[in-house]
Design an enzyme around this catalytic site. Structure first.
Site, PDB file in Angstrom:
ATOM      1  N   SER A  24     -94.840 -39.454 -26.063  1.00 21.59           N
ATOM      2  CA  SER A  24     -94.114 -38.448 -26.851  1.00 21.59           C
ATOM      3  C   SER A  24     -94.062 -38.801 -28.335  1.00 21.59           C
ATOM      4  O   SER A  24     -93.816 -39.954 -28.703  1.00 21.59           O
ATOM      5  CB  SER A  24     -92.685 -38.305 -26.310  1.00 21.59           C
ATOM      6  OG  SER A  24     -91.949 -37.456 -27.174  1.00 21.59           O
TER       7      SER A  24
ATOM      8  N   SER B  37     -91.897 -37.236 -30.270  1.00 19.00           N
ATOM      9  CA  SER B  37     -90.550 -36.844 -30.713  1.00 19.00           C
ATOM     10  C   SER B  37     -89.724 -38.009 -31.250  1.00 19.00           C
ATOM     11  O   SER B  37     -89.008 -37.836 -32.246  1.00 19.00           O
ATOM     12  CB  SER B  37     -89.810 -36.130 -29.581  1.00 19.00           C
ATOM     13  OG  SER B  37     -90.460 -34.913 -29.294  1.00 19.00           O
TER      14      SER B  37
ATOM     15  N   THR C 213     -88.819 -32.893 -21.218  1.00 20.69           N
ATOM     16  CA  THR C 213     -90.225 -32.513 -21.131  1.00 20.69           C
ATOM     17  C   THR C 213     -90.679 -32.545 -19.673  1.00 20.69           C
ATOM     18  O   THR C 213     -89.861 -32.727 -18.766  1.00 20.69           O
ATOM     19  CB  THR C 213     -91.097 -33.382 -22.093  1.00 20.69           C
ATOM     20  OG1 THR C 213     -92.411 -32.829 -22.113  1.00 20.69           O
ATOM     21  CG2 THR C 213     -91.142 -34.841 -21.669  1.00 20.69           C
TER      22      THR C 213
ATOM     23  N   LYS D 234     -88.315 -29.485 -17.061  1.00 21.66           N
ATOM     24  CA  LYS D 234     -87.743 -28.376 -17.844  1.00 21.66           C
ATOM     25  C   LYS D 234     -87.055 -27.305 -16.986  1.00 21.66           C
ATOM     26  O   LYS D 234     -86.042 -26.754 -17.376  1.00 21.66           O
ATOM     27  CB  LYS D 234     -88.828 -27.720 -18.703  1.00 21.66           C
ATOM     28  CG  LYS D 234     -89.327 -28.609 -19.833  1.00 21.66           C
ATOM     29  CD  LYS D 234     -90.316 -27.863 -20.700  1.00 21.66           C
ATOM     30  CE  LYS D 234     -90.816 -28.746 -21.826  1.00 21.66           C
ATOM     31  NZ  LYS D 234     -91.674 -28.021 -22.768  1.00 21.66           N
TER      32      LYS D 234
ATOM     33  N   ASN E 155     -85.780 -27.119 -22.996  1.00 17.04           N
ATOM     34  CA  ASN E 155     -86.407 -28.299 -23.620  1.00 17.04           C
ATOM     35  C   ASN E 155     -85.428 -29.046 -24.534  1.00 17.04           C
ATOM     36  O   ASN E 155     -85.745 -30.140 -24.994  1.00 17.04           O
ATOM     37  CB  ASN E 155     -87.677 -27.918 -24.387  1.00 17.04           C
ATOM     38  CG  ASN E 155     -87.378 -27.339 -25.754  1.00 17.04           C
ATOM     39  OD1 ASN E 155     -86.358 -26.686 -25.935  1.00 17.04           O
ATOM     40  ND2 ASN E 155     -88.257 -27.570 -26.701  1.00 17.04           N
TER      41      ASN E 155
ATOM     42  N   ASP F 208     -89.262 -24.049 -27.643  1.00 16.64           N
ATOM     43  CA  ASP F 208     -90.729 -24.069 -27.665  1.00 16.64           C
ATOM     44  C   ASP F 208     -91.314 -22.793 -28.288  1.00 16.64           C
ATOM     45  O   ASP F 208     -92.149 -22.853 -29.188  1.00 16.64           O
ATOM     46  CB  ASP F 208     -91.289 -24.237 -26.244  1.00 16.64           C
ATOM     47  CG  ASP F 208     -91.110 -25.660 -25.722  1.00 16.64           C
ATOM     48  OD1 ASP F 208     -91.104 -26.597 -26.539  1.00 16.64           O
ATOM     49  OD2 ASP F 208     -90.975 -25.825 -24.494  1.00 16.64           O
TER      50      ASP F 208
ATOM     51  N   ALA G 113    -100.687 -18.534 -18.365  1.00 14.63           N
ATOM     52  CA  ALA G 113     -99.447 -17.982 -17.801  1.00 14.63           C
ATOM     53  C   ALA G 113     -98.631 -19.080 -17.132  1.00 14.63           C
ATOM     54  O   ALA G 113     -97.911 -18.836 -16.171  1.00 14.63           O
ATOM     55  CB  ALA G 113     -99.786 -16.861 -16.809  1.00 14.63           C
TER      56      ALA G 113
ATOM     57  N   ALA H 270     -95.689 -23.173 -20.635  1.00 13.28           N
ATOM     58  CA  ALA H 270     -95.726 -23.006 -22.090  1.00 13.28           C
ATOM     59  C   ALA H 270     -95.865 -21.528 -22.446  1.00 13.28           C
ATOM     60  O   ALA H 270     -95.184 -21.019 -23.342  1.00 13.28           O
ATOM     61  CB  ALA H 270     -96.886 -23.806 -22.673  1.00 13.28           C
TER      62      ALA H 270
ATOM     63  N   TYR I 278    -102.378 -29.845 -28.819  1.00 12.85           N
ATOM     64  CA  TYR I 278    -102.203 -30.652 -30.034  1.00 12.85           C
ATOM     65  C   TYR I 278    -102.973 -31.961 -29.991  1.00 12.85           C
ATOM     66  O   TYR I 278    -102.916 -32.745 -30.936  1.00 12.85           O
ATOM     67  CB  TYR I 278    -100.720 -30.883 -30.340  1.00 12.85           C
ATOM     68  CG  TYR I 278     -99.976 -31.718 -29.326  1.00 12.85           C
ATOM     69  CD1 TYR I 278     -99.226 -31.111 -28.327  1.00 12.85           C
ATOM     70  CD2 TYR I 278     -99.999 -33.110 -29.375  1.00 12.85           C
ATOM     71  CE1 TYR I 278     -98.535 -31.862 -27.406  1.00 12.85           C
ATOM     72  CE2 TYR I 278     -99.305 -33.873 -28.452  1.00 12.85           C
ATOM     73  CZ  TYR I 278     -98.578 -33.236 -27.461  1.00 12.85           C
ATOM     74  OH  TYR I 278     -97.896 -33.990 -26.544  1.00 12.85           O
TER      75      TYR I 278
HETATM   76  P1  ATR Z   1     -98.047 -25.754 -19.228  1.00 14.91           P
HETATM   77  O1  ATR Z   1     -96.661 -26.144 -18.869  1.00 14.91           O
HETATM   78  O2  ATR Z   1     -98.653 -26.626 -20.298  1.00 14.91           O
HETATM   79  O3  ATR Z   1     -98.136 -24.303 -19.551  1.00 14.91           O
HETATM   80  P2  ATR Z   1     -99.136 -25.203 -16.638  1.00 14.91           P
HETATM   81  O4  ATR Z   1     -97.860 -24.541 -16.259  1.00 14.91           O
HETATM   82  O5  ATR Z   1     -99.805 -26.113 -15.655  1.00 14.91           O
HETATM   83  O6  ATR Z   1     -98.952 -26.069 -17.954  1.00 14.91           O
HETATM   84  O7  ATR Z   1    -100.178 -24.046 -17.092  1.00 14.91           O
HETATM   85  C1  ATR Z   1    -101.484 -24.324 -17.457  1.00 14.91           C
HETATM   86  C2  ATR Z   1    -102.163 -23.019 -17.866  1.00 14.91           C
HETATM   87  O8  ATR Z   1    -103.519 -23.336 -18.254  1.00 14.91           O
HETATM   88  C3  ATR Z   1    -102.284 -22.005 -16.740  1.00 14.91           C
HETATM   89  O9  ATR Z   1    -102.254 -20.708 -17.293  1.00 14.91           O
HETATM   90  C4  ATR Z   1    -103.659 -22.316 -16.158  1.00 14.91           C
HETATM   91  O10 ATR Z   1    -104.270 -21.241 -15.468  1.00 14.91           O
HETATM   92  P3  ATR Z   1    -103.925 -20.984 -13.900  1.00 14.91           P
HETATM   93  O11 ATR Z   1    -102.586 -20.297 -13.895  1.00 14.91           O
HETATM   94  O12 ATR Z   1    -105.014 -20.098 -13.422  1.00 14.91           O
HETATM   95  O13 ATR Z   1    -103.900 -22.324 -13.238  1.00 14.91           O
HETATM   96  C5  ATR Z   1    -104.414 -22.585 -17.432  1.00 14.91           C
HETATM   97  N1  ATR Z   1    -105.619 -23.392 -17.204  1.00 14.91           N
HETATM   98  C6  ATR Z   1    -105.684 -24.711 -16.936  1.00 14.91           C
HETATM   99  N2  ATR Z   1    -106.981 -25.101 -16.817  1.00 14.91           N
HETATM  100  C7  ATR Z   1    -107.743 -23.999 -17.031  1.00 14.91           C
HETATM  101  C8  ATR Z   1    -109.156 -23.750 -17.052  1.00 14.91           C
HETATM  102  N3  ATR Z   1    -110.035 -24.723 -16.833  1.00 14.91           N
HETATM  103  N4  ATR Z   1    -109.560 -22.486 -17.304  1.00 14.91           N
HETATM  104  C9  ATR Z   1    -108.665 -21.488 -17.533  1.00 14.91           C
HETATM  105  N5  ATR Z   1    -107.329 -21.659 -17.520  1.00 14.91           N
HETATM  106  C10 ATR Z   1    -106.860 -22.897 -17.275  1.00 14.91           C
END
Ligand code: ATR
Length: 281
Positions: free
Chosen positions: A20, A22, A67, A71, A92, A107, A133, A136, A229
């Site tokens: 982190s 932070s 984190t 969360k 967060n 966030d 989706a 984040a 980042y």
């Molecule tokens: P975070 O908390 O960082 O948002 P997360 O909840 O695991 O992490 O979400 C990761 C996002 O990246 C999701 O939208 C994921 O798509 P899926 O919902 O289909 O899993 C997307 N993602 C991760 N790897 C990907 C890839 N190789 N191609 C397209 N989308 C990807």
């Protein structure tokens, strides 16, 4: 840093947490403001979370950041939630006041502050496409809708997850016209029409050369925001810049989620440039 008997403590809990940025950012802010405050990181395993939060309350820390992967669960452990934290269902930043825990989510606000402070962009009335989706994305789409974005399209590899976010936005922000697409849908026209394109997926992390969509669709009229980042300059950002777009990376969002947390805990204006330098170095 001079720790004394009166030093106020804030911290971050997560698992893992050692990466982190932070602690550096907030300790630099406390030092430059001459505040007797310190920020530390605690790795907390999921099965210890309830005890850890009870402990922070008992110790009377001034507040804490949360984190991954805590969360969502922390949103259920606090006494009160801000409007956006309630809608997002994730926290967060926690403010501790007289033993009361108030959960916030800075966030999405971090992204909005960065857009306005860094390039003078206000999302009200604008068209936005968000890729991703997950957690984040959820914070970001709520902040965008709350700030009055006119049209929002959520594109995700797993369309069901995008549909859930669409329902969330429709329930709480009826003025925002929102829709979902799968990554295999034809989203070229939505991108062309967009003012702002946000990558809220993990695509491009750790120097991977791939991008979440065909960057040939980017023009000089676009603002491209990549929440990744690490690295600072992702393939998406450098290609967007090469095509004339304005491009902002995830460190800017990290900075402004941090300044928002600082202001919640201390009631003071955050020293933005000090925190920015700490993040950079
Ligand atoms: P975070 O908390 O960082 O948002 P997360 O909840 O695991 O992490 O979400 C990761 C996002 O990246 C999701 O939208 C994921 O798509 P899926 O919902 O289909 O899993 C997307 N993602 C991760 N790897 C990907 C890839 N190789 N191609 C397209 N989308 C990807």
């Amino acid at each position: 840093m001079n720790i004394t008997g009166t030093t106020r403590i804030v911290c971050i809990i997560g698992d893992p947490v050692s990466h982190s940025l932070s602690p550096s950012m907030h300790n630099a802010a406390f030092a430059s403001s001459g505040m007797d405050w310190a920020y530390v990181a605690f790795r907390v395993a999921p099965e210890e979370l309830t005890g850890a939060v009870a402990g922070l309350r008992a110790l009377g820390v001034a507040g804490f950041n949360v984190t991954m992967p805590h969360k969502n669960k922390v949103a259920q452990l606090v006494d009160e939630l801000s409007d956006e934290a309630r809608i997002i269902g994730a926290v967060n930043t926690v403010q501790v006041e007289n033993g009361m825990l108030v959960g916030h989510n800075t966030d999405g606000v971090g992204l909005l502050h960065s857009l306005s402070a860094d390039i003078g962009f206000n999302v009200a009335g604008k068209k936005v496409v968000v890729f991703g989706a997950g957690g984040a994305s959820r914070a970001i789409v709520v902040a965008l809708a709350q700030a009055g974005c006119a049209e929002l399209t959520i594109v995700n590899r797993t369309q069901d997850k995008a549909d859930i976010l669409v329902d969330l936005v429709r329930t709480h922000f009826s003025a925002c016209q929102v829709g979902a697409l799968g990554v295999n849908a034809d989203y070229a026209e939505v991108i062309r029409q967009a003012d702002l394109i946000v990558n809220a997926t993990s695509v491009g992390m750790h120097g991977a050369e791939d991008t979440p969509f065909d960057t040939g669709l980017i023009s000089g009229n676009h603002i491209v925001y990549d929440i990744v980042y690490d690295p600072d300059e992702t393939a998406l950002l450098s290609r967007a810049r090469a095509r004339g777009a304005k491009a902002l990376g995830g460190k800017r969002m990290l900075l402004y989620q941090g300044t928002a947390a600082f202001e919640i805990w201390t009631g003071r204006k955050a020293p933005v440039s000090i925190m920015e330098t700490a993040l950079r170095t």
